[in-house]
Design an enzyme around this catalytic site. Structure first.
Site, PDB file in Angstrom:
ATOM      1  N   GLY A 227      -1.303   0.605   3.960  1.00 19.16           N
ATOM      2  CA  GLY A 227      -2.256   1.523   3.325  1.00 19.16           C
ATOM      3  C   GLY A 227      -3.510   0.836   2.789  1.00 19.16           C
ATOM      4  O   GLY A 227      -4.100  -0.037   3.443  1.00 19.16           O
ATOM      5  N   ASP A 247       4.086  -7.988  -2.079  1.00 21.61           N
ATOM      6  CA  ASP A 247       4.724  -6.668  -1.935  1.00 21.61           C
ATOM      7  C   ASP A 247       6.198  -6.806  -2.305  1.00 21.61           C
ATOM      8  O   ASP A 247       6.692  -7.930  -2.507  1.00 21.61           O
ATOM      9  CB  ASP A 247       4.553  -6.104  -0.514  1.00 21.61           C
ATOM     10  CG  ASP A 247       4.401  -4.584  -0.540  1.00 21.61           C
ATOM     11  OD1 ASP A 247       5.334  -3.918  -1.027  1.00 21.61           O
ATOM     12  OD2 ASP A 247       3.358  -4.079  -0.104  1.00 21.61           O
ATOM     13  N   VAL A 271       6.414  -6.153  -8.755  1.00 22.71           N
ATOM     14  CA  VAL A 271       5.537  -6.411  -9.920  1.00 22.71           C
ATOM     15  C   VAL A 271       6.163  -5.945 -11.230  1.00 22.71           C
ATOM     16  O   VAL A 271       5.787  -6.416 -12.312  1.00 22.71           O
ATOM     17  CB  VAL A 271       4.132  -5.773  -9.776  1.00 22.71           C
ATOM     18  CG1 VAL A 271       3.283  -6.473  -8.756  1.00 22.71           C
ATOM     19  CG2 VAL A 271       4.208  -4.278  -9.521  1.00 22.71           C
ATOM     20  N   GLY A 298       1.245   0.749  -6.179  1.00 21.99           N
ATOM     21  CA  GLY A 298       1.435   1.978  -6.945  1.00 21.99           C
ATOM     22  C   GLY A 298       2.448   2.861  -6.266  1.00 21.99           C
ATOM     23  O   GLY A 298       2.675   2.747  -5.053  1.00 21.99           O
ATOM     24  N   LYS A 303       7.065  15.599  -9.234  1.00 19.88           N
ATOM     25  CA  LYS A 303       7.889  16.768  -9.636  1.00 19.88           C
ATOM     26  C   LYS A 303       7.177  17.394 -10.835  1.00 19.88           C
ATOM     27  O   LYS A 303       6.542  16.661 -11.620  1.00 19.88           O
ATOM     28  CB  LYS A 303       9.289  16.322 -10.123  1.00 19.88           C
ATOM     29  CG  LYS A 303      10.292  15.986  -9.038  1.00 19.88           C
ATOM     30  CD  LYS A 303      11.204  17.183  -8.786  1.00 19.88           C
ATOM     31  CE  LYS A 303      11.954  17.147  -7.491  1.00 19.88           C
ATOM     32  NZ  LYS A 303      12.546  15.922  -7.045  1.00 19.88           N
ATOM     33  N   ALA A 306       9.205  19.925 -15.786  1.00 21.50           N
ATOM     34  CA  ALA A 306      10.511  20.544 -16.075  1.00 21.50           C
ATOM     35  C   ALA A 306      11.599  19.993 -15.152  1.00 21.50           C
ATOM     36  O   ALA A 306      12.765  19.927 -15.530  1.00 21.50           O
ATOM     37  CB  ALA A 306      10.417  22.063 -15.929  1.00 21.50           C
ATOM     38  N   ASN A 355      -3.156  16.574 -11.790  1.00 20.79           N
ATOM     39  CA  ASN A 355      -2.671  17.184 -10.551  1.00 20.79           C
ATOM     40  C   ASN A 355      -1.293  17.773 -10.793  1.00 20.79           C
ATOM     41  O   ASN A 355      -0.439  17.106 -11.391  1.00 20.79           O
ATOM     42  CB  ASN A 355      -2.600  16.107  -9.450  1.00 20.79           C
ATOM     43  CG  ASN A 355      -2.680  16.708  -8.080  1.00 20.79           C
ATOM     44  OD1 ASN A 355      -2.978  17.899  -7.915  1.00 20.79           O
ATOM     45  ND2 ASN A 355      -2.418  15.901  -7.080  1.00 20.79           N
ATOM     46  N   TYR A 361       2.419  10.298 -12.792  1.00 22.58           N
ATOM     47  CA  TYR A 361       1.431   9.523 -12.035  1.00 22.58           C
ATOM     48  C   TYR A 361       0.050   9.611 -12.724  1.00 22.58           C
ATOM     49  O   TYR A 361      -0.618   8.590 -12.935  1.00 22.58           O
ATOM     50  CB  TYR A 361       1.359  10.092 -10.617  1.00 22.58           C
ATOM     51  CG  TYR A 361       0.421   9.389  -9.679  1.00 22.58           C
ATOM     52  CD1 TYR A 361       0.745   8.155  -9.128  1.00 22.58           C
ATOM     53  CD2 TYR A 361      -0.797   9.977  -9.310  1.00 22.58           C
ATOM     54  CE1 TYR A 361      -0.117   7.518  -8.225  1.00 22.58           C
ATOM     55  CE2 TYR A 361      -1.655   9.351  -8.414  1.00 22.58           C
ATOM     56  CZ  TYR A 361      -1.314   8.120  -7.883  1.00 22.58           C
ATOM     57  OH  TYR A 361      -2.166   7.505  -7.000  1.00 22.58           O
ATOM     58  N   THR A 396      -4.654   8.163   4.560  1.00 17.79           N
ATOM     59  CA  THR A 396      -3.543   7.213   4.696  1.00 17.79           C
ATOM     60  C   THR A 396      -2.310   7.981   5.171  1.00 17.79           C
ATOM     61  O   THR A 396      -2.345   9.209   5.273  1.00 17.79           O
ATOM     62  CB  THR A 396      -3.188   6.553   3.341  1.00 17.79           C
ATOM     63  OG1 THR A 396      -2.813   7.588   2.440  1.00 17.79           O
ATOM     64  CG2 THR A 396      -4.338   5.755   2.762  1.00 17.79           C
TER      65      THR A 396
HETATM   66  P1  NAI Z   1       1.177   3.038  -0.149  1.00 18.82           P
HETATM   67  O1  NAI Z   1       2.429   3.677  -0.652  1.00 18.82           O
HETATM   68  O2  NAI Z   1       0.833   3.204   1.294  1.00 18.82           O
HETATM   69  O3  NAI Z   1       1.185   1.486  -0.499  1.00 18.82           O
HETATM   70  C1  NAI Z   1       1.573   0.997  -1.756  1.00 18.82           C
HETATM   71  C2  NAI Z   1       2.106  -0.407  -1.582  1.00 18.82           C
HETATM   72  O4  NAI Z   1       2.518  -0.871  -2.887  1.00 18.82           O
HETATM   73  C3  NAI Z   1       3.324  -0.462  -0.674  1.00 18.82           C
HETATM   74  O5  NAI Z   1       3.204  -1.515   0.229  1.00 18.82           O
HETATM   75  C4  NAI Z   1       4.483  -0.674  -1.630  1.00 18.82           C
HETATM   76  O6  NAI Z   1       5.580  -1.360  -1.078  1.00 18.82           O
HETATM   77  C5  NAI Z   1       3.799  -1.473  -2.732  1.00 18.82           C
HETATM   78  N1  NAI Z   1       4.551  -1.399  -3.987  1.00 18.82           N
HETATM   79  C6  NAI Z   1       5.084  -0.307  -4.558  1.00 18.82           C
HETATM   80  N2  NAI Z   1       5.763  -0.643  -5.675  1.00 18.82           N
HETATM   81  C7  NAI Z   1       5.642  -1.973  -5.805  1.00 18.82           C
HETATM   82  C8  NAI Z   1       6.136  -2.906  -6.742  1.00 18.82           C
HETATM   83  N3  NAI Z   1       6.904  -2.516  -7.777  1.00 18.82           N
HETATM   84  N4  NAI Z   1       5.844  -4.208  -6.589  1.00 18.82           N
HETATM   85  C9  NAI Z   1       5.080  -4.624  -5.551  1.00 18.82           C
HETATM   86  N5  NAI Z   1       4.604  -3.787  -4.615  1.00 18.82           N
HETATM   87  C10 NAI Z   1       4.885  -2.465  -4.740  1.00 18.82           C
HETATM   88  O7  NAI Z   1       0.018   3.611  -1.074  1.00 18.82           O
HETATM   89  P2  NAI Z   1      -1.566   3.686  -0.837  1.00 18.82           P
HETATM   90  O8  NAI Z   1      -1.897   5.077  -0.448  1.00 18.82           O
HETATM   91  O9  NAI Z   1      -2.033   2.594  -0.008  1.00 18.82           O
HETATM   92  O10 NAI Z   1      -2.063   3.494  -2.345  1.00 18.82           O
HETATM   93  C11 NAI Z   1      -2.448   2.255  -2.882  1.00 18.82           C
HETATM   94  C12 NAI Z   1      -2.947   2.493  -4.296  1.00 18.82           C
HETATM   95  O11 NAI Z   1      -3.979   3.449  -4.273  1.00 18.82           O
HETATM   96  C13 NAI Z   1      -1.860   3.018  -5.223  1.00 18.82           C
HETATM   97  O12 NAI Z   1      -2.022   2.449  -6.501  1.00 18.82           O
HETATM   98  C14 NAI Z   1      -2.164   4.501  -5.253  1.00 18.82           C
HETATM   99  O13 NAI Z   1      -1.689   5.098  -6.425  1.00 18.82           O
HETATM  100  C15 NAI Z   1      -3.677   4.506  -5.166  1.00 18.82           C
HETATM  101  N6  NAI Z   1      -4.274   5.749  -4.672  1.00 18.82           N
HETATM  102  C16 NAI Z   1      -4.079   6.172  -3.373  1.00 18.82           C
HETATM  103  C17 NAI Z   1      -4.711   7.319  -2.913  1.00 18.82           C
HETATM  104  C18 NAI Z   1      -4.585   7.818  -1.500  1.00 18.82           C
HETATM  105  O14 NAI Z   1      -5.223   8.807  -1.137  1.00 18.82           O
HETATM  106  N7  NAI Z   1      -3.820   7.169  -0.648  1.00 18.82           N
HETATM  107  C19 NAI Z   1      -5.559   8.138  -3.808  1.00 18.82           C
HETATM  108  C20 NAI Z   1      -5.676   7.589  -5.133  1.00 18.82           C
HETATM  109  C21 NAI Z   1      -5.071   6.445  -5.533  1.00 18.82           C
END
Ligand code: NAI
Length: 455
Positions: A227, A247, A271, A298, A303, A306, A355, A361, A396
């Site tokens: 992502g 990761d 993390v 992240g 959910k 409630a 949201n 979140y 994504t």
């Molecule tokens: P994703 O789910 O595709 O990638 C997140 C990555 O973080 C994954 O590789 C996962 O294994 C890793 N991860 C999760 N928990 C972890 C932990 N405890 N320790 C180490 N690594 C961990 O998500 P995406 O869409 O790439 O999002 C990346 C960031 O962008 C996140 O913080 C998300 O909240 C934020 N975000 C994404 C949006 C979107 O439209 N995709 C919109 C707004 C924010």
């Protein structure tokens, strides 16, 4: 994820049909790979006061960018006479000397005359003086008004054009360079209607390698195996950084293949684990401290409140927020960062607008904004910066799984009428991580095409 509607509206027939039906017309944005280089850009500059020092510094900053031409349309009548032919790639207007609201007529004059001369995917950059640092009440009122002006102007822009406001008081050319460069280029394609606050004091930086600004910088990216994190990791490598991808151990295979492909180091670590801060301190210690830390990892556990389990609340807040804080605190307290290091956090529009089904979140992402604000002054004293990006609808796997009608609404409800790409978020992070971005501190930059949500 491809956006078929965008591709369709960029055909002759699609354009005609969507015009007839009054439908949104997303324009193919000009990004890094299809960018018009700065040395081919004509930029029009204007000011409320052409003689003051801050304006001279702005001219100097623009001149260092090697633009094709820098023109002065409001004082050079010949240039105004272009018969409405789009001749400019960007309009830059310095309103820092605006003293009274009544003088805002100068804004009107400049943009009313010149906006039609802006090419597609054009850039508008307005400079203002931070309202809290104004010398009179009148000036403060006048300068605050710029926010409404730029947000509206950004909404009036068509065909990939964007508009932003930079608030700066100091005015030194070196403070502005990386930000002007970013905003004028395709790197800022999906950023619009934003306020950028240059708040930190000046810093001495050596000569900057503008092609490879992150050369020799040790950059840690969390959540780097897919992502947005993957797009960040790819860009960091492209910009010369020494990449450390992190990761969770469950993603070790994908993580290692990413690290190998990009020539970086893989760190399989959760993390939110107790030992994460010490582990990162130890690795950082072997490389003279981290130069850039990007908190991208992240999770969501959606959910309504409630129906949400206590576990889902705790896990989301822990991974998205508390883990970042624990790592920052440990590295800050035990010299885990190098001099002038940068921290960039990933928040979300959800943390700004809220949201349904995302109380956990949105809490964590709003708190990340609080964390940036709370840490920025302390870090300024250390010559470091901390900023956050707040992505909107990004194409994504996560957003690809949303039902079509909701996905279409998410994509179109912004001034650019399209979703962003993971690399759009990466570009903003790269600008914040840039060694020349020392003045950009405590900012929350939305990467959302000026989403209507939370606006
Ligand atoms: P994703 O789910 O595709 O990638 C997140 C990555 O973080 C994954 O590789 C996962 O294994 C890793 N991860 C999760 N928990 C972890 C932990 N405890 N320790 C180490 N690594 C961990 O998500 P995406 O869409 O790439 O999002 C990346 C960031 O962008 C996140 O913080 C998300 O909240 C934020 N975000 C994404 C949006 C979107 O439209 N995709 C919109 C707004 C924010």
């Amino acid at each position: 994820m491809s956006d078929r509607y965008l591709n369709f509206t960029n055909t002759k027939f699609g354009l005609k049909l969507t015009s007839m039906l009054g439908l949104p017309q997303p324009y193919q944005l000009r990004r890094r790979d299809s960018d018009i280089p700065l040395n081919e850009q004509n930029v029009a500059i204007g000011s409320v006061d052409y003689r003051n020092n801050a304006f001279k510094e702005l001219e100097a900053a623009l001149n260092t960018l090697g633009l094709s031409s820098l023109e002065y349309p409001s004082i050079n009548k010949g240039v105004e006479n272009t018969g409405d032919k789009a001749v400019y790639h960007a309009l830059v207007f310095d309103a820092r000397a605006l003293q009274r609201p009544i003088d805002s007529i100068q804004l009107y004059d400049y943009f009313n005359k010149n906006i039609r001369l802006l090419q597609n995917c054009g850039r508008i950059i307005l400079l203002g003086r931070t309202p809290e640092h104004c010398e009179s009440r009148d000036q403060r009122v006048a300068q605050t008004g710029l926010q409404g002006f730029i947000r509206s102007l950004a909404k009036e822009c068509r065909k990939g054009t964007t508009a932003q406001l930079i608030y700066d008081n100091n005015g030194k050319a070196a403070r502005l360079q990386s930000t002007l460069r970013f905003l004028l280029s395709g790197d800022s394609a999906y950023v619009s209607g934003q306020m950028i606050w240059l708040q930190s004091k000046d810093s001495t930086i050596g000569s900057i390698n503008w092609e490879l600004p992150l050369r020799d910088q040790k950059v840690l990216v969390t959540g780097a195996s897919q992502g947005i994190g993957l797009a960040i990791a790819e860009l960091i490598t492209k910009l010369g950084g020494d990449l450390y991808c992190l990761d969770i151990p469950q993603n070790q295979k994908a993580l290692e293949s990413t690290a190998m492909r990009l020539g970086g180091e893989a760190i399989a670590l959760d993390v939110s684990s107790d030992h994460a801060p010490e582990t990162l301190l130890e690795i950082g210690g072997k490389i003279d401290g981290w130069d850039v830390l990007i908190h991208n990892a992240g999770i969501t556990r959606d959910k309504t409140i409630a129906k949400m389990s206590e576990k889902d609340w705790i896990q989301v807040v822990d991974v998205n927020l508390a883990a970042q804080q624990r790592i920052n605190d440990c590295l800050l307290e035990q010299n885990g960062f190098s001099k002038g290091a940068r921290i960039v956090c990933v928040s979300s529009i959800s943390g700004i607008a809220g949201n349904r089904g995302q109380t956990n979140y949105a809490y964590s992402k709003a708190a990340v904004i609080g964390m940036v604000e709370a840490y920025s002054q302390t870090l300024d004293k250390k010559g470091m910066t901390i900023n956050a990006v707040a992505p909107g609808f990004i194409e994504t796997a996560m957003t690809g799984a949303i039902p079509l009608t909701v996905r279409e609404a998410g994509r179109r409800l912004n001034s650019l009428s399209q979703g962003g790409q993971p690399r759009d978020v990466a570009e903003v992070i790269a600008w914040l991580a840039h060694p020349a971005s020392f003045a950009v501190n405590g900012n929350i930059i939305r990467v959302c095409g000026q989403s209507l949500l939370g606006a």
